[in-house]
Enzyme design. Structure first.
Site, mmCIF file in Angstrom:
data_model
loop_
_atom_site.group_PDB
_atom_site.id
_atom_site.type_symbol
_atom_site.label_atom_id
_atom_site.label_comp_id
_atom_site.label_asym_id
_atom_site.label_seq_id
_atom_site.Cartn_x
_atom_site.Cartn_y
_atom_site.Cartn_z
ATOM 1 N N ASN A 66 3.070 -5.054 15.685
ATOM 2 C CA ASN A 66 1.791 -4.845 16.359
ATOM 3 C C ASN A 66 0.773 -5.814 15.787
ATOM 4 O OD1 ASN A 66 -0.107 -3.460 18.072
ATOM 5 N ND2 ASN A 66 -0.933 -2.478 16.235
ATOM 6 N N ASP A 82 -1.773 2.209 12.807
ATOM 7 C CA ASP A 82 -2.274 0.979 12.169
ATOM 8 C C ASP A 82 -2.075 0.987 10.655
ATOM 9 O OD1 ASP A 82 -3.134 0.084 14.675
ATOM 10 O OD2 ASP A 82 -5.098 1.002 14.435
ATOM 11 N N SER A 101 -4.681 -8.622 11.766
ATOM 12 C CA SER A 101 -3.458 -8.344 11.007
ATOM 13 C C SER A 101 -2.283 -8.172 11.955
ATOM 14 C CB SER A 101 -3.609 -7.045 10.194
ATOM 15 O OG SER A 101 -4.746 -7.067 9.362
ATOM 16 N N HIS A 103 -3.463 -6.123 15.193
ATOM 17 C CA HIS A 103 -4.655 -5.262 15.150
ATOM 18 C C HIS A 103 -5.856 -6.091 14.716
ATOM 19 C CE1 HIS A 103 -6.983 -1.589 14.746
ATOM 20 N NE2 HIS A 103 -7.407 -2.043 13.586
#
Length: 227
Positions: free
Chosen positions: A113, A151, A142, A115
């Site tokens: 992912n 997260d 990030s 973020h």
């Protein structure tokens, strides 16, 4: 370290514009990532990123969360669609859904992912506003492996951007997006090359735990960016 010799398969999940998807498509087309995007899947039938995928000749799927009574049933349906494409890596590129633990664990060590903050600071939404309200001088983005906690997965790579006097949320968004399009393809390339691995809660690059210095890119002309 085990170097892969053939392209890996990706499935990319999106909810909106798909600018990070486009950066990945472009990097693959340029020969920078040894991978093939097998499908782009969205929970939003109106996501512009679906058009980006169609233009690139990539299969698209829509699994609309509004068609399901709860998060668990949605994630089961989404997982079934993803698994039809047998991806080596699942890439969340602006996928605006909180994922269930069972879904995340199914793809443990093979789901990334991106973020828009320097995690662990500012998990969740509205990161640009929160940075401005806190008076921070540095912001960033990030890329991390996904774990069940929102997260909170192990960070692979971060890029810093300066917060300058007079910056607005839109200004910060533009700066962060520019860095997103640099670091996300880079991390995916490392994974595709067999250089990147999640070992428990440790991120290994070339078989060695990544240091804090390796994880952080500073937005300075002289900064060395790891390849």
């Amino acid at each position: 370290m085990t170097e892969r010799t053939s392209p890996i398969g990706l499935v990319v999940l999106i909810s909106g514009n798909g600018s990070n998807l486009q950066a990945i498509i472009d990097a693959i087309a340029a020969g920078e990532i040894p991978a093939q995007i097998r499908a782009v899947i969205s929970n939003n039938p109106d996501a512009y990123g679906l058009e980006r995928a169609r233009r690139a000749g990539i299969p698209v799927e829509v699994v609309d969360h509004r068609d399901f009574p709860d998060r668990e049933s949605y994630d089961r349906a989404l997982q079934a669609v993803i698994d039809r494409y047998r991806p080596d890596l699942v890439v969340l590129a602006g996928f605006m859904r909180i994922l269930t633990p069972a879904f995340v664990e199914h793809y443990a060590g093979r789901m990334l992912n991106i973020h828009p903050s320097l995690l662990p600071r500012y998990q969740g939404l509205d990161t640009h506003r929160r940075v401005l309200e806190a008076g921070d001088s540095v912001h960033g983005v990030s890329v991390h492996f996904v774990t069940p906690e929102l997260d909170s997965g192990p960070v692979v790579l971060q890029a810093e951007v300066p917060v300058e006097p007079g910056d607005t949320e839109d200004d910060l968004a533009r700066k962060v997006h520019a860095e997103e399009h640099v670091i996300y393809p880079r991390v995916i390339r490392w994974f595709a090359e067999g250089r990147l691995k999640l070992d428990g809660d440790r991120v290994l690059l070339d078989g060695q735990p990544m240091s804090d210095r390796q994880r952080r890119i500073r937005l300075e002309p002289s900064a060395a960016r790891p390849d």
